[in-house]
Design a protein around this motif. Sequence first.
Motif, PDB file in Angstrom:
ATOM      1  N   PHE A  63       4.715   6.271 -10.495  1.00  0.00           N
ATOM      2  CA  PHE A  63       3.271   6.477 -10.675  1.00  0.00           C
ATOM      3  C   PHE A  63       2.388   5.704  -9.703  1.00  0.00           C
ATOM      4  CE2 PHE A  63      -0.756   5.043 -12.499  1.00  0.00           C
ATOM      5  CZ  PHE A  63      -1.394   6.263 -12.671  1.00  0.00           C
ATOM      6  N   PRO A  64       2.693   4.447  -9.351  1.00  0.00           N
ATOM      7  CA  PRO A  64       1.769   3.711  -8.468  1.00  0.00           C
ATOM      8  C   PRO A  64       1.511   4.371  -7.123  1.00  0.00           C
ATOM      9  CG  PRO A  64       3.283   2.199  -9.545  1.00  0.00           C
ATOM     10  CD  PRO A  64       3.769   3.574  -9.859  1.00  0.00           C
ATOM     11  N   ALA A  65       2.305   5.379  -6.747  1.00  0.00           N
ATOM     12  CA  ALA A  65       2.060   6.071  -5.478  1.00  0.00           C
ATOM     13  C   ALA A  65       0.637   6.617  -5.408  1.00  0.00           C
ATOM     14  CB  ALA A  65       3.074   7.207  -5.306  1.00  0.00           C
ATOM     15  N   GLY A  66       0.140   7.157  -6.523  1.00  0.00           N
ATOM     16  CA  GLY A  66      -1.214   7.690  -6.544  1.00  0.00           C
ATOM     17  C   GLY A  66      -2.259   6.604  -6.359  1.00  0.00           C
ATOM     18  N   LEU A  72      -5.675   2.808  -0.307  1.00  0.00           N
ATOM     19  CA  LEU A  72      -5.545   2.808   1.147  1.00  0.00           C
ATOM     20  C   LEU A  72      -6.594   3.704   1.795  1.00  0.00           C
ATOM     21  CD1 LEU A  72      -1.690   2.807   1.818  1.00  0.00           C
ATOM     22  CD2 LEU A  72      -3.281   0.881   1.815  1.00  0.00           C
ATOM     23  N   LEU A  73      -7.014   4.754   1.090  1.00  0.00           N
ATOM     24  CA  LEU A  73      -8.060   5.636   1.599  1.00  0.00           C
ATOM     25  C   LEU A  73      -9.463   5.146   1.226  1.00  0.00           C
ATOM     26  CD1 LEU A  73      -6.443   9.127   0.919  1.00  0.00           C
ATOM     27  CD2 LEU A  73      -6.848   8.054   3.149  1.00  0.00           C
ATOM     28  N   ASN A  74      -9.517   4.017   0.521  1.00  0.00           N
ATOM     29  CA  ASN A  74     -10.801   3.423   0.121  1.00  0.00           C
ATOM     30  C   ASN A  74     -11.650   4.406  -0.679  1.00  0.00           C
ATOM     31  OD1 ASN A  74     -12.682   1.334  -0.066  1.00  0.00           O
ATOM     32  ND2 ASN A  74     -13.760   1.988   1.789  1.00  0.00           N
ATOM     33  N   SER A 185      -1.376  -6.416   6.042  1.00  0.00           N
ATOM     34  CA  SER A 185      -0.537  -5.319   6.519  1.00  0.00           C
ATOM     35  C   SER A 185      -0.502  -4.200   5.489  1.00  0.00           C
ATOM     36  CB  SER A 185       0.888  -5.804   6.789  1.00  0.00           C
ATOM     37  OG  SER A 185       1.560  -6.071   5.578  1.00  0.00           O
ATOM     38  N   THR A 186      -0.288  -2.976   5.961  1.00  0.00           N
ATOM     39  CA  THR A 186      -0.252  -1.828   5.055  1.00  0.00           C
ATOM     40  C   THR A 186       0.912  -1.948   4.075  1.00  0.00           C
ATOM     41  OG1 THR A 186      -1.265  -0.405   6.717  1.00  0.00           O
ATOM     42  CG2 THR A 186      -0.111   0.683   4.914  1.00  0.00           C
ATOM     43  N   ILE A 187       2.092  -2.291   4.560  1.00  0.00           N
ATOM     44  CA  ILE A 187       3.258  -2.390   3.676  1.00  0.00           C
ATOM     45  C   ILE A 187       3.088  -3.523   2.678  1.00  0.00           C
ATOM     46  CG2 ILE A 187       4.597  -3.924   5.185  1.00  0.00           C
ATOM     47  CD1 ILE A 187       5.939  -0.954   3.088  1.00  0.00           C
ATOM     48  N   GLY A 188       2.432  -4.600   3.102  1.00  0.00           N
ATOM     49  CA  GLY A 188       2.169  -5.713   2.189  1.00  0.00           C
ATOM     50  C   GLY A 188       1.198  -5.311   1.094  1.00  0.00           C
ATOM     51  N   LYS A 189       0.171  -4.553   1.442  1.00  0.00           N
ATOM     52  CA  LYS A 189      -0.789  -4.068   0.449  1.00  0.00           C
ATOM     53  C   LYS A 189      -0.089  -3.163  -0.567  1.00  0.00           C
ATOM     54  CE  LYS A 189      -4.911  -4.114   3.441  1.00  0.00           C
ATOM     55  NZ  LYS A 189      -5.798  -4.923   2.588  1.00  0.00           N
ATOM     56  N   ILE A 190       0.766  -2.261  -0.068  1.00  0.00           N
ATOM     57  CA  ILE A 190       1.466  -1.334  -0.958  1.00  0.00           C
ATOM     58  C   ILE A 190       2.330  -2.088  -1.954  1.00  0.00           C
ATOM     59  CG2 ILE A 190       3.254   0.454  -1.046  1.00  0.00           C
ATOM     60  CD1 ILE A 190       2.152   1.470   1.658  1.00  0.00           C
ATOM     61  N   ALA A 192       2.125  -5.230  -2.929  1.00  0.00           N
ATOM     62  CA  ALA A 192       1.352  -6.093  -3.820  1.00  0.00           C
ATOM     63  C   ALA A 192       0.677  -5.304  -4.927  1.00  0.00           C
ATOM     64  CB  ALA A 192       0.308  -6.866  -3.007  1.00  0.00           C
ATOM     65  N   MET A 193       0.094  -4.148  -4.585  1.00  0.00           N
ATOM     66  CA  MET A 193      -0.619  -3.387  -5.616  1.00  0.00           C
ATOM     67  C   MET A 193       0.332  -2.595  -6.500  1.00  0.00           C
ATOM     68  SD  MET A 193      -2.478  -0.227  -3.554  1.00  0.00           S
ATOM     69  CE  MET A 193      -2.792  -0.999  -1.965  1.00  0.00           C
ATOM     70  N   TRP A 194       1.531  -2.306  -6.014  1.00  0.00           N
ATOM     71  CA  TRP A 194       2.500  -1.528  -6.788  1.00  0.00           C
ATOM     72  C   TRP A 194       2.875  -2.244  -8.087  1.00  0.00           C
ATOM     73  CZ3 TRP A 194       4.272   3.047  -4.339  1.00  0.00           C
ATOM     74  CH2 TRP A 194       5.156   3.808  -5.101  1.00  0.00           C
ATOM     75  N   LEU A 195       3.031  -3.559  -8.010  1.00  0.00           N
ATOM     76  CA  LEU A 195       3.587  -4.315  -9.138  1.00  0.00           C
ATOM     77  C   LEU A 195       2.745  -4.231 -10.412  1.00  0.00           C
ATOM     78  CD1 LEU A 195       4.746  -7.453  -7.113  1.00  0.00           C
ATOM     79  CD2 LEU A 195       6.138  -5.505  -7.835  1.00  0.00           C
ATOM     80  N   PRO A 196       1.440  -4.564 -10.387  1.00  0.00           N
ATOM     81  CA  PRO A 196       0.654  -4.491 -11.627  1.00  0.00           C
ATOM     82  C   PRO A 196       0.511  -3.073 -12.176  1.00  0.00           C
ATOM     83  CG  PRO A 196      -0.534  -5.713  -9.922  1.00  0.00           C
ATOM     84  CD  PRO A 196       0.627  -5.062  -9.267  1.00  0.00           C
ATOM     85  N   ILE A 197       0.461  -2.081 -11.276  1.00  0.00           N
ATOM     86  CA  ILE A 197       0.308  -0.699 -11.738  1.00  0.00           C
ATOM     87  C   ILE A 197       1.574  -0.238 -12.449  1.00  0.00           C
ATOM     88  CG2 ILE A 197      -0.279   1.649 -11.057  1.00  0.00           C
ATOM     89  CD1 ILE A 197      -2.479  -0.542 -10.686  1.00  0.00           C
ATOM     90  N   PHE A 198       2.711  -0.609 -11.919  1.00  0.00           N
ATOM     91  CA  PHE A 198       3.977  -0.314 -12.583  1.00  0.00           C
ATOM     92  C   PHE A 198       4.019  -0.961 -13.968  1.00  0.00           C
ATOM     93  CE2 PHE A 198       8.316  -2.067 -13.356  1.00  0.00           C
ATOM     94  CZ  PHE A 198       8.936  -0.877 -13.735  1.00  0.00           C
ATOM     95  N   ILE A 199       3.558  -2.180 -14.068  1.00  0.00           N
ATOM     96  CA  ILE A 199       3.570  -2.911 -15.346  1.00  0.00           C
ATOM     97  C   ILE A 199       2.728  -2.195 -16.398  1.00  0.00           C
ATOM     98  CG2 ILE A 199       2.770  -5.032 -16.472  1.00  0.00           C
ATOM     99  CD1 ILE A 199       3.593  -6.526 -13.897  1.00  0.00           C
ATOM    100  N   PHE A 200       1.519  -1.750 -16.026  1.00  0.00           N
ATOM    101  CA  PHE A 200       0.659  -1.088 -17.020  1.00  0.00           C
ATOM    102  C   PHE A 200       1.230   0.259 -17.450  1.00  0.00           C
ATOM    103  CE2 PHE A 200      -1.864   2.164 -14.621  1.00  0.00           C
ATOM    104  CZ  PHE A 200      -2.138   3.036 -15.664  1.00  0.00           C
ATOM    105  N   PHE A 201       1.688   1.061 -16.486  1.00  0.00           N
ATOM    106  CA  PHE A 201       2.126   2.417 -16.814  1.00  0.00           C
ATOM    107  C   PHE A 201       3.422   2.399 -17.618  1.00  0.00           C
ATOM    108  CE2 PHE A 201       3.435   6.803 -16.161  1.00  0.00           C
ATOM    109  CZ  PHE A 201       2.228   7.484 -16.183  1.00  0.00           C
TER     110      PHE A 201
END
Length: 273
Positions: A63-66, A72-74, A185-190, A192-201
């Motif tokens: 799910f965090p892909a969305g 990233l697209l702001n 960095s883009t990969i670092g942002k991805i 970092a933000m992936w973790l909390p979103i995975f936790i909630f979903f």
Amino acid sequence: MDYVKPKDAIHDISLAGATKAALPSSHIFLKAMLAGAFLGYATTLALTASTQTGMDIVGAAIFPAGFVMVLLLNLELVTGSFAMLPIAVLRKKTTIKPVLRNFAWAFFGNLTGSIFYAVLFAIFITKLGHVQDSLLIDKIIAVAEGKTFAYQAIGTDGMVVVFVKALLCNWMVTLGAVMAFTSRSTIGKIAAMWLPIFIFFAQGFEHAVVNMFVIPVAMMIGADISFSDWWLWNQIPVTIGNFISGFLFTGLVLHIITKEKASLSIVNDKKRA
């Protein structure tokens, strides 16, 4: 160094929040529409993965892909803005009036984009009304009924439960938005933000924008959920809970602790001098 320290990240967020608040209403609306549709895509992908594997944790990992695409697209996700824009106000980068304008247009845009994708997905999954029964259809309806009827069945206690799940959800969602600023960095942002979103979903908490898609689409494909069931037992309390946790648990707290760190640094510099 790729890593951005919290106090610097919160400063960057305050500037980004001020920029968001100053956007023309039409831009906020269009960017929010895209965000709502992209989270709809992510939700159907997650539910498809859960159905195919029989493991909801797989869908949660996907799910965090969305969310990543949105940040990233702001684009404009009202739940993330519930923390970012108040930080801009607290740091005196903007004022309350443009923030409220942003919230209103972002909410409306998220809702419009979510329902637009829901209509398209309903056409696809039912083959324009020729299919009424499939594992994915059953899954979506079950999830939507769990987000409405399950709370309604226990009355006032249900309202407390849905509100608390909304608090828990947006604490993580807004943390995901903040974490995106902790890397350059883009990969670092991805990552970092992936973790909390995975936790909630993964824990089935209540997210206002996800629910703008999943409940209406369930209604379109056969769920016996009314408009009042959707708004009274989910959308309204969830939106309020998302705002409170985003503002208090993330925005306000991080503003305070990073300001204190900045103040201590100034004091220490003076002592060394």
